[in-house]
Design an enzyme around this catalytic site. Structure first.
Site, PDB file in Angstrom:
ATOM      1  N   HIS A  24       0.841  -1.206   0.000  1.00 30.88           N
ATOM      2  CA  HIS A  24       0.000   0.000   0.000  1.00 30.88           C
ATOM      3  C   HIS A  24       0.875   1.255   0.000  1.00 30.88           C
ATOM      4  CE1 HIS A  24      -3.084  -2.670   2.240  1.00 30.88           C
ATOM      5  NE2 HIS A  24      -3.515  -2.524   0.993  1.00 30.88           N
ATOM      6  N   ARG A  79      -1.852  -6.683  -8.016  1.00 28.34           N
ATOM      7  CA  ARG A  79      -0.745  -7.615  -7.834  1.00 28.34           C
ATOM      8  C   ARG A  79      -0.787  -8.747  -8.846  1.00 28.34           C
ATOM      9  NH1 ARG A  79      -1.549 -10.212  -2.648  1.00 28.34           N
ATOM     10  NH2 ARG A  79      -3.723  -9.800  -3.074  1.00 28.34           N
ATOM     11  N   SER A 117      -2.889  -7.722   3.004  1.00 26.53           N
ATOM     12  CA  SER A 117      -3.350  -7.500   4.371  1.00 26.53           C
ATOM     13  C   SER A 117      -3.865  -8.789   4.986  1.00 26.53           C
ATOM     14  CB  SER A 117      -4.456  -6.439   4.391  1.00 26.53           C
ATOM     15  OG  SER A 117      -3.936  -5.178   4.054  1.00 26.53           O
TER      16      SER A 117
END
Length: 161
Positions: A20, A93, A130
């Protein structure tokens, strides 16, 4: 109408990762203002409270005048309009991320005119999410290689709950 280029970078950010951070810092160079927009999703079980996430990210970017942090609990494009943002910034990603983000971007553009800009995650960060970091934290593993050094996450984890 202002010529100021404003973008939202939406997400849950539970926790905010170095992936991030890379997208934010690269995006901040492209826009006059970048708003890290923490979406409130009641159906997601988060590790950190909303206030904790806001505090961590605000502390991380306190010296960046063009980066703001806000929370919202409605449609992202409506929040973009509320903030005067013409763009939504997303990082991807994988190919799966691309398929998902393209669909959302097409709908967002159709219903609001807000454009989505995609930055590809740097190769060294593609394995970081995350979800994985939360899982490691649940088992008391060291996640310092996956979160920004200045996140002050440990201070929050050590608070009495």
């Amino acid at each position: 109408m202002s010529n100021k280029k404003i973008a939202l970078f939406p997400g849950t950010f539970d926790p905010f990762t170095i992936g991030h951070q890379s997208i934010v810092e690269r995006g901040a160079a492209l826009f006059d203002e970048l708003i890290i927009s923490i979406g409130i999703n009641e159906s997601k079980r988060t590790y950190f409270t909303l206030d904790e996430r806001i505090e961590m990210i605000k502390n991380l970017y306190m010296d960046y005048p063009n980066i703001k942090v806000c929370a919202y609990d409605f449609l992202t494009v409506d929040f973009a309009k509320e903030k005067g943002a013409q763009f939504i910034l997303r990082g991807i990603r994988t190919v799966n991320d691309f398929e998902y983000e393209k669909t959302i971007a097409d709908v967002n553009r159709k219903i609001s005119g807000v454009e989505t800009l995609i930055l590809f995650t740097e190769p060294e960060f593609t394995h970081i999410s995350s979800t994985i970091v939360r899982e490691l934290m649940r088992y008391n593993k060291d996640v310092s290689d996956f979160v920004p050094a200045g996140l002050k996450m440990q201070q929050i984890l050590n608070r009495p709950r």
